[in-house]
Design an enzyme around this catalytic site. Structure first.
Site, PDB file in Angstrom:
ATOM      1  N   TYR A  17      68.707  77.550  67.161  1.00  0.00           N
ATOM      2  CA  TYR A  17      67.303  77.088  67.148  1.00  0.00           C
ATOM      3  C   TYR A  17      66.709  77.254  65.753  1.00  0.00           C
ATOM      4  O   TYR A  17      65.802  76.531  65.361  1.00  0.00           O
ATOM      5  CB  TYR A  17      66.491  77.846  68.192  1.00  0.00           C
ATOM      6  N   LYS A  25      57.566  77.867  66.043  1.00  0.00           N
ATOM      7  CA  LYS A  25      56.971  77.919  67.376  1.00  0.00           C
ATOM      8  C   LYS A  25      56.214  79.225  67.599  1.00  0.00           C
ATOM      9  O   LYS A  25      55.212  79.244  68.329  1.00  0.00           O
ATOM     10  CB  LYS A  25      58.058  77.748  68.441  1.00  0.00           C
TER      11      LYS A  25
END
Length: 257
Positions: free
Chosen positions: A158, A165
């Site tokens: 990720y 995020k």
């Protein structure tokens, strides 16, 4: 189908539909089913061909281009909201981007430019939208964005989007605090992994899907309709006492490290 909640008369702006399989499309379907009036954006003329079938199917009232990297385009979008509707009741921010070379490498190797682009498109654009939506929500409203559990813990591959995020989730809490006096609520929805076109940009995402499916108590992953059901509830009057949250919709995957 039976409406999940009553959104009749509410006006919503959906930003981030990529195609019929995208999270934003699933949310738009739920909003429409509950009676909301909708507008939607497309990134550019090339992307519009993929967005138009969703628009036609759901009866979305109008569309406009929105690339937050182009100066003035976001402001022009909200000017259209003012001109066409005179106000806004809810907004969904479902966009994220990082340059491939930065997304596929280690976080410590990310370039300053790549990090800045990822943060601008994926996080700061939500703050810009909140500011532009504020005067249009004279009687209150709801602002939604989409996050992922890679914000809280390290998820293999990720990479750069994890810190980005995390920033988006923190920004959501500050938006909720700063606009709460005007009855404007803010939430970050955190779905489990879903096979969307955006997710395909993450290296070896199919492996992430397999691991998640094996981990969740229900034995199956959520889909975009599950995310849409939560989004419809959050923008409804039934959720008017809830704000500033990061809400997982992942069939319980968040229960496990």
């Amino acid at each position: 189908m039976t409406p999940l909640v009553d959104l009749k008369g509410k006006r919503g702006l959906v930003i981030g539909i990529a195609n019929e399989h995208s999270i934003a499309a699933g949310c738009a379907e739920a909003f429409a089913r509950c009676g909301a009036r909708l507008a939607a954006t497309y990134l550019n003329d090339k992307a519009k061909d993929w967005v138009q079938p969703v628009v036609d199917q759901l009866g979305i009232e109008w569309t406009a281009p929105c690339d937050v990297r182009i100066p003035g385009e976001l402001e022009a979008l909200f000017a259209q909201v003012q001109e066409r509707w005179g106000g806004l009741d809810f907004l969904l921010h479902s966009i994220a981007f990082a340059p491939k070379e930065d997304l596929h490498g280690r976080v410590v190797d990310s370039s300053a430019q790549g990090f800045s682009i990822a943060m601008d498109v994926s996080c700061h654009s939500f703050l810009r939208m909140a500011k532009l939506a504020e005067p249009l929500m004279a009687t209150g409203g709801c602002l939604l964005c989409v996050t992922f559990y890679g914000s809280e813990r390290v998820v293999e591959h990720y990479n750069l989007m994890g810190p980005v995020k995390a920033a988006l989730e923190s920004a959501t809490r500050y938006v909720a605090a700063e606009l709460g006096a005007k009855a404007i609520r803010a939430h970050a929805i955190s779905p489990g992994p879903i096979a969307t076109r955006a997710a395909s940009g993450i290296d070896r995402f199919d492996e992430l899907l397999d691991r998640a499916a094996a981990q969740v108590p229900a034995g199956k992953l959520v889909d975009v309709s599950d995310v849409g059901a939560l989004a419809a509830f959050l923008v409804s009057d039934a959720a008017k006492g809830i704000t500033g949250t990061v809400i997982p919709v992942d069939n319980g995957q968040h229960l496990f490290a």
